[in-house]
Design a protein around this motif. Structure first.
Motif, short mmCIF file in Angstrom:
data_model
loop_
_atom_site.label_atom_id
_atom_site.label_comp_id
_atom_site.label_asym_id
_atom_site.label_seq_id
_atom_site.Cartn_x
_atom_site.Cartn_y
_atom_site.Cartn_z
N LEU A 15 -4.68 12.47 4.63
CA LEU A 15 -4.24 12.53 5.88
C LEU A 15 -4.70 13.84 6.52
O LEU A 15 -3.78 14.77 6.57
CB LEU A 15 -2.35 12.42 6.04
CG LEU A 15 -1.75 11.01 5.43
CD1 LEU A 15 -0.40 11.45 5.04
CD2 LEU A 15 -2.26 10.05 6.26
N TRP A 16 -5.66 13.92 7.05
CA TRP A 16 -6.46 15.23 7.37
C TRP A 16 -5.78 15.64 8.36
O TRP A 16 -5.49 16.94 8.51
CB TRP A 16 -7.79 14.87 7.56
CG TRP A 16 -8.72 14.31 6.75
CD1 TRP A 16 -9.34 13.18 6.37
CD2 TRP A 16 -8.86 14.77 4.96
NE1 TRP A 16 -10.19 12.96 5.33
CE2 TRP A 16 -9.79 13.93 4.38
CE3 TRP A 16 -8.38 16.04 4.61
CZ2 TRP A 16 -10.03 14.18 2.94
CZ3 TRP A 16 -8.92 16.30 3.25
CH2 TRP A 16 -9.52 15.56 2.52
N HIS A 17 -5.45 14.90 9.47
CA HIS A 17 -4.82 15.34 10.80
C HIS A 17 -3.68 15.97 10.51
O HIS A 17 -3.00 17.02 11.20
CB HIS A 17 -4.62 14.23 11.88
CG HIS A 17 -6.33 13.84 12.29
ND1 HIS A 17 -6.93 13.00 11.44
CD2 HIS A 17 -6.87 14.11 13.54
CE1 HIS A 17 -8.27 12.78 12.23
NE2 HIS A 17 -7.98 13.57 13.34
N ILE A 18 -2.59 15.40 9.64
CA ILE A 18 -1.44 15.78 9.35
C ILE A 18 -1.39 17.08 8.84
O ILE A 18 -0.77 18.05 8.98
CB ILE A 18 -0.69 14.79 8.45
CG1 ILE A 18 -0.19 13.48 9.21
CG2 ILE A 18 0.85 15.54 7.82
CD1 ILE A 18 0.53 13.54 10.32
N TYR A 19 -2.23 17.45 7.79
CA TYR A 19 -2.28 18.67 6.99
C TYR A 19 -3.06 19.66 7.87
O TYR A 19 -2.97 20.99 7.65
CB TYR A 19 -3.13 18.43 5.61
CG TYR A 19 -2.24 17.82 4.92
CD1 TYR A 19 -1.63 18.63 3.83
CD2 TYR A 19 -2.07 16.45 4.70
CE1 TYR A 19 -0.69 18.18 2.77
CE2 TYR A 19 -1.32 15.96 3.81
CZ TYR A 19 -0.74 16.60 2.73
OH TYR A 19 0.19 16.16 1.94
N TRP A 20 -3.66 19.26 9.07
CA TRP A 20 -4.31 20.49 10.10
C TRP A 20 -3.43 20.75 10.77
O TRP A 20 -3.14 22.03 10.83
CB TRP A 20 -5.47 19.66 10.76
CG TRP A 20 -5.92 20.56 12.10
CD1 TRP A 20 -7.13 21.36 11.79
CD2 TRP A 20 -5.61 20.82 13.03
NE1 TRP A 20 -7.42 22.13 12.66
CE2 TRP A 20 -6.38 21.78 13.87
CE3 TRP A 20 -4.36 20.49 13.64
CZ2 TRP A 20 -6.29 22.29 15.03
CZ3 TRP A 20 -4.18 20.99 15.23
CH2 TRP A 20 -5.05 21.88 15.87
N HIS A 21 -2.41 20.13 11.09
CA HIS A 21 -1.18 20.50 11.75
C HIS A 21 0.06 21.22 10.94
O HIS A 21 0.49 22.21 11.74
CB HIS A 21 -0.50 19.27 12.67
CG HIS A 21 -1.01 18.73 13.83
ND1 HIS A 21 -0.93 19.13 15.20
CD2 HIS A 21 -2.04 17.74 13.87
CE1 HIS A 21 -1.64 18.64 15.79
NE2 HIS A 21 -2.40 17.66 15.23
N LEU A 22 -0.22 20.99 9.78
CA LEU A 22 0.57 21.72 8.82
C LEU A 22 0.29 23.12 8.93
O LEU A 22 1.07 24.01 8.72
CB LEU A 22 0.56 21.12 7.50
CG LEU A 22 1.21 21.93 6.09
CD1 LEU A 22 2.96 21.85 6.65
CD2 LEU A 22 1.11 21.04 5.10
N SER A 23 -1.30 23.32 8.68
CA SER A 23 -1.72 24.51 8.48
C SER A 23 -1.63 25.56 9.94
O SER A 23 -1.78 26.63 9.66
CB SER A 23 -3.21 24.73 8.13
OG SER A 23 -4.06 23.94 9.45
N LYS A 24 -1.30 24.71 10.94
CA LYS A 24 -1.24 25.43 12.34
C LYS A 24 0.27 25.74 12.51
O LYS A 24 0.49 26.19 13.86
CB LYS A 24 -1.80 24.64 13.44
CG LYS A 24 -3.38 24.24 13.24
CD LYS A 24 -4.19 25.73 12.84
CE LYS A 24 -5.62 25.40 12.69
NZ LYS A 24 -6.24 26.59 12.64
#
Length: 366
Positions: free
Chosen positions: A332-341
């Motif tokens: 889930l690349w997009h989910i973890y991108w938002h997690l990092s932000k």
């Protein structure tokens, strides 16, 4: 039983191993024939590859690595057919034929990882260029041609350099083995050990925070799915509604501390693929050698697919929005991108997958 590594001889890309076919004990008159186990091995591999392909079927697309997955399934079917056919040749011929087929098959599969990884990475890097904006049919034909070319080179390359002769080994006094020389892919081994080490080293400093980050990633994913399909919420009870409201209020808060993007994406990759990497590394540590025609499978290919896709996603995503030109993946690349932000609920991604384009688009609510 897997082929026993009686002796090894390293080359630049492969490790030679001796696969045991038959064993004679002169003193006791005991005779052991292991040839049928090789048919069981390729049947097991075919079943495992088919299961992995089925589990990832909703994520199939026209990318190069997807074509490679299908081609490995077809190659497995060919192996099962030929090995099953060899046993009908009679006892005086089938051992030599089996050795010839398996030695060339292991050399062929061992030659696949490097071109597959290079062309797969190139395919994803070209997604947002003019070559990547072609129609789905053009991409399909292009990747089919590249897949056939890779297999042709892998099949032609080992001929003439592979030792396919049966070897008689006097292991101890009165004990004789009939063995065949097979290859183990060193490149694949280095890749898996390297990935395992990198994931461990990256996650080790954040070990205590991983459960909290994963919990928040699950919450982000659940809310994102509900916003894509809000009709699922019509039949929830009052208690469930209150729970969801509480979750949304929780997500509205800024996620602190936020993991770095590279750590967050590594966590996404490791969450799904760490079991596979751990089992493979454990087999290597305990000397459980696997020939290339077994090790190069759809499970490894899907792991490689996630690795390459994660690298492209990391390099092409910016601070404002994630990269959205890649096909859907198990990570889930997009989910973890938002997690990092530290994304709140108002900015959660809505994932839309367009089958005609084979891409996963992410829309942001404002």
């Amino acid at each position: 039983m897997l082929p026993k590594s009686v002796a090894c001889l390293e080359t630049s890309y492969t490790v030679k191993m001796l696969a045991e076919f038959k064993q004679w004990d002169v003193a006791s008159g005991c005779h052991t024939d292991n040839t049928y186990m090789y048919l069981i091995l390729v049947l097991f591999k075919l079943g495992m590859d088919a299961m992995v392909l089925y589990l990832c079927y909703r994520k199939r697309n026209t990318s190069f690595l997807s074509m490679c997955s299908l081609s490995i399934i077809l190659a497995d079917l060919v192996m099962v057919f030929f090995i099953a056919s060899i046993f009908f040749l009679g006892p005086e011929r089938y051992l030599a034929s089996l050795c010839f087929f398996l030695s060339n098959a292991s050399a062929t599969y061992g030659a696949l990882p490097l071109p597959i990884m290079c062309l797969g990475l190139l395919d994803y890097c070209l997604e947002d260029t003019s070559l990547g904006n072609q129609s789905a049919l053009c991409k399909f034909l292009r990747n089919v041609v590249l897949t056939l070319l890779v297999w042709m080179l892998a099949v032609i390359n080992p001929f003439g350099s592979v030792n396919s002769d049966l070897i008689e080994v006097d292991y101890k006094k009165g004990i004789t083995f009939i063995v065949c020389e097979l290859e183990e892919s060193t490149l694949l081994t280095y890749m898996i050990v390297g990935l395992f080490t990198v994931v461990i080293c990256i996650m080790l400093p954040f070990w205590s925070k991983i459960p909290q980050w994963m919990e928040k990633a699950v919450r982000l994913s659940d809310v994102s799915k509900e916003r894509v399909n809000p009709s699922k919420m019509l039949f929830t009870s009052t208690n469930c509604t209150e729970t969801k409201i509480g979750e949304e209020n929780y997500l509205e808060e800024t996620i602190q501390p936020c993991p770095p993007l590279w750590a967050s994406l590594t966590l996404s990759f490791g969450t799904f693929w760490m079991p596979y990497l751990t089992v493979t590394v454990a087999c290597l540590i305990f000397g459980f050698d696997v020939p290339a025609y077994i090790a190069v499978n759809v499970l490894w290919l899907e792991c490689t697919n996630s690795l390459l896709m994660g690298l492209v996603f990391w390099t092409k995503s910016n601070r404002q929005e994630p990269y959205s030109q890649l096909p859907e993946n198990v990570c889930l690349w997009h989910i973890y991108w938002h997690l990092s932000k530290g994304t709140g609920q108002q900015q959660l991604p809505i994932a839309v997958f367009n089958p005609s384009e084979g891409k996963r688009k992410t829309l942001l609510d404002v």
